[in-house]
Design a protein around this motif. Sequence first.
Motif, mmCIF file in Angstrom:
data_model
loop_
_atom_site.group_PDB
_atom_site.id
_atom_site.type_symbol
_atom_site.label_atom_id
_atom_site.label_comp_id
_atom_site.label_asym_id
_atom_site.label_seq_id
_atom_site.Cartn_x
_atom_site.Cartn_y
_atom_site.Cartn_z
ATOM 1 N N THR A 100 9.649 -7.110 19.108
ATOM 2 C CA THR A 100 8.324 -7.006 19.503
ATOM 3 C C THR A 100 7.876 -5.806 19.020
ATOM 4 O OG1 THR A 100 8.758 -5.788 21.549
ATOM 5 C CG2 THR A 100 8.925 -8.179 21.605
ATOM 6 N N VAL A 101 8.381 -4.766 18.287
ATOM 7 C CA VAL A 101 7.609 -3.754 17.931
ATOM 8 C C VAL A 101 7.744 -3.698 16.296
ATOM 9 C CG1 VAL A 101 8.181 -2.223 19.939
ATOM 10 C CG2 VAL A 101 9.857 -2.095 18.090
ATOM 11 N N LEU A 102 8.178 -4.529 15.641
ATOM 12 C CA LEU A 102 8.223 -4.672 14.282
ATOM 13 C C LEU A 102 7.055 -4.840 13.541
ATOM 14 C CD1 LEU A 102 11.693 -6.483 13.669
ATOM 15 C CD2 LEU A 102 11.179 -3.989 13.394
ATOM 16 N N PRO A 103 6.143 -5.593 14.303
ATOM 17 C CA PRO A 103 4.732 -5.818 13.409
ATOM 18 C C PRO A 103 4.052 -4.218 13.474
ATOM 19 C CG PRO A 103 5.092 -7.512 14.810
ATOM 20 C CD PRO A 103 6.130 -6.725 15.113
ATOM 21 N N GLY A 104 4.273 -3.509 14.472
ATOM 22 C CA GLY A 104 3.430 -2.233 14.641
ATOM 23 C C GLY A 104 3.956 -1.416 13.822
ATOM 24 N N PHE A 105 5.545 -1.399 13.688
ATOM 25 C CA PHE A 105 6.239 -0.426 12.873
ATOM 26 C C PHE A 105 5.857 -0.592 11.208
ATOM 27 C CE2 PHE A 105 9.652 0.002 9.881
ATOM 28 C CZ PHE A 105 9.807 1.536 9.747
ATOM 29 N N ILE A 106 5.826 -1.989 10.979
ATOM 30 C CA ILE A 106 5.579 -2.386 9.575
ATOM 31 C C ILE A 106 4.333 -2.009 9.342
ATOM 32 C CG2 ILE A 106 5.421 -4.122 7.813
ATOM 33 C CD1 ILE A 106 7.669 -5.582 9.503
ATOM 34 N N LYS A 107 3.155 -2.058 9.781
ATOM 35 C CA LYS A 107 1.775 -1.792 9.853
ATOM 36 C C LYS A 107 1.675 -0.238 9.649
ATOM 37 C CE LYS A 107 -2.713 -3.062 11.140
ATOM 38 N NZ LYS A 107 -3.442 -3.704 12.367
ATOM 39 N N THR A 108 2.168 0.560 10.578
ATOM 40 C CA THR A 108 2.318 2.108 10.570
ATOM 41 C C THR A 108 2.672 2.555 9.261
ATOM 42 O OG1 THR A 108 2.145 2.064 12.895
ATOM 43 C CG2 THR A 108 2.758 3.927 11.841
ATOM 44 N N ASN A 109 4.058 2.117 8.905
ATOM 45 C CA ASN A 109 4.686 2.605 7.700
ATOM 46 C C ASN A 109 3.968 2.177 6.435
ATOM 47 O OD1 ASN A 109 7.310 3.588 6.458
ATOM 48 N ND2 ASN A 109 7.195 1.492 5.813
ATOM 49 N N LYS A 110 3.372 0.723 6.392
ATOM 50 C CA LYS A 110 2.818 0.544 5.353
ATOM 51 C C LYS A 110 1.513 1.746 5.013
ATOM 52 C CE LYS A 110 0.485 -3.458 3.059
ATOM 53 N NZ LYS A 110 0.250 -4.810 3.259
ATOM 54 N N TRP A 111 0.730 2.024 6.177
ATOM 55 C CA TRP A 111 -0.381 2.799 6.165
ATOM 56 C C TRP A 111 -0.009 4.212 5.774
ATOM 57 C CZ3 TRP A 111 -5.295 3.516 5.504
ATOM 58 C CH2 TRP A 111 -5.859 4.773 5.603
ATOM 59 N N CYS A 112 1.042 4.641 6.204
ATOM 60 C CA CYS A 112 1.362 6.069 6.089
ATOM 61 C C CYS A 112 1.925 6.092 4.670
ATOM 62 C CB CYS A 112 2.280 6.500 7.355
ATOM 63 S SG CYS A 112 1.684 6.776 8.770
ATOM 64 N N THR A 113 2.702 5.224 4.186
ATOM 65 C CA THR A 113 3.539 5.366 2.979
ATOM 66 C C THR A 113 2.215 5.165 1.940
ATOM 67 O OG1 THR A 113 5.450 4.348 3.726
ATOM 68 C CG2 THR A 113 5.173 4.102 0.999
ATOM 69 N N SER A 114 1.189 4.484 2.086
ATOM 70 C CA SER A 114 -0.101 4.406 1.250
ATOM 71 C C SER A 114 -0.699 5.737 1.147
ATOM 72 C CB SER A 114 -0.839 3.280 1.672
ATOM 73 O OG SER A 114 -1.635 3.757 2.759
ATOM 74 N N ARG A 115 -0.602 6.611 2.031
ATOM 75 C CA ARG A 115 -1.280 7.966 2.180
ATOM 76 C C ARG A 115 -0.371 8.997 1.184
ATOM 77 N NH1 ARG A 115 -5.093 5.942 2.362
ATOM 78 N NH2 ARG A 115 -6.191 7.984 2.435
ATOM 79 N N ILE A 116 0.842 8.848 1.064
ATOM 80 C CA ILE A 116 1.487 9.696 0.189
ATOM 81 C C ILE A 116 1.197 10.190 -1.212
ATOM 82 C CG2 ILE A 116 3.653 9.814 -0.847
ATOM 83 C CD1 ILE A 116 5.086 8.388 1.420
ATOM 84 N N PRO A 117 0.530 9.279 -1.888
ATOM 85 C CA PRO A 117 -0.107 9.626 -3.109
ATOM 86 C C PRO A 117 -1.374 10.714 -3.004
ATOM 87 C CG PRO A 117 0.406 7.367 -3.430
ATOM 88 C CD PRO A 117 0.599 7.832 -1.968
ATOM 89 N N LEU A 118 -2.245 10.309 -1.846
ATOM 90 C CA LEU A 118 -3.252 11.222 -1.512
ATOM 91 C C LEU A 118 -3.023 12.561 -1.138
ATOM 92 C CD1 LEU A 118 -6.188 11.513 -1.028
ATOM 93 C CD2 LEU A 118 -5.918 10.678 1.216
ATOM 94 N N TRP A 119 -1.857 12.646 -0.364
ATOM 95 C CA TRP A 119 -1.235 13.956 0.283
ATOM 96 C C TRP A 119 -0.553 14.581 -0.828
ATOM 97 C CZ3 TRP A 119 1.648 10.910 4.524
ATOM 98 C CH2 TRP A 119 0.708 10.147 5.538
ATOM 99 N N THR A 120 0.062 14.063 -1.784
ATOM 100 C CA THR A 120 0.824 14.527 -2.750
ATOM 101 C C THR A 120 -0.396 15.289 -3.681
ATOM 102 O OG1 THR A 120 2.307 13.202 -2.950
ATOM 103 C CG2 THR A 120 2.154 14.164 -5.130
ATOM 104 N N SER A 121 -1.315 14.293 -3.992
ATOM 105 C CA SER A 121 -2.658 15.310 -4.998
ATOM 106 C C SER A 121 -3.255 16.209 -4.082
ATOM 107 C CB SER A 121 -3.586 14.302 -5.206
ATOM 108 O OG SER A 121 -4.782 14.785 -5.770
ATOM 109 N N ALA A 122 -3.313 16.231 -2.763
ATOM 110 C CA ALA A 122 -3.977 17.419 -2.062
ATOM 111 C C ALA A 122 -3.132 18.721 -2.082
ATOM 112 C CB ALA A 122 -4.330 16.931 -0.730
ATOM 113 N N ILE A 123 -1.892 18.471 -1.975
ATOM 114 C CA ILE A 123 -0.942 19.579 -1.992
ATOM 115 C C ILE A 123 -0.629 20.136 -3.049
ATOM 116 C CG2 ILE A 123 1.706 20.066 -1.688
ATOM 117 C CD1 ILE A 123 1.819 17.715 0.515
ATOM 118 N N LEU A 124 -0.692 19.422 -4.301
ATOM 119 C CA LEU A 124 -0.540 19.995 -5.465
ATOM 120 C C LEU A 124 -1.899 20.523 -6.119
ATOM 121 C CD1 LEU A 124 2.077 17.433 -6.995
ATOM 122 C CD2 LEU A 124 2.478 19.764 -5.974
ATOM 123 N N ASN A 125 -2.832 20.139 -5.588
ATOM 124 C CA ASN A 125 -4.205 20.576 -6.361
ATOM 125 C C ASN A 125 -4.949 21.814 -5.581
ATOM 126 O OD1 ASN A 125 -4.181 19.049 -8.733
ATOM 127 N ND2 ASN A 125 -4.663 17.409 -7.759
#
Length: 125
Positions: A100-125
């Motif tokens: 019952t919680v897998l759809p919410g987990f998958i959606k959250t993980n997908k969103w947060c994982t998609s943010r990693i390149p943005l955060w990486t750029s912000a941290i390094l620049n």
Amino acid sequence: MVTSAQAASLTERERDIISAAAIYTSLSFSKNNRLERRKNLPLSEEQYQRLDRLLPPRFQACMEGGFAIAFGNDEQARTIRLLMQSVVSREVKEPENAETVLPGFIKTNKWCTSRIPLWTSAILN
């Protein structure tokens, strides 16, 4: 990081969400995953150490926010916490209502994982 005084004022749902996000973050940023990430990033050691220190807290905060939205009641929050705990400990059984919680987990993980390149750029620049 939540202090003990802050933790005392949190609801059970909030504690479950924070715990689930922390467990998943520790899995996502395990030693093996960090080594793999390091191999794929052409960074100096100083740059990588900065990224390695600052990226996990951002990811965990994102997961906490996503879980807070996806799991609106105590039972759902407890289920996602137990599901995460069952992944890291044989002593915790996977909850019977885990699906019952897998759809919410998958959606959250997908969103947060998609943010990693943005955060990486912000941290390094």
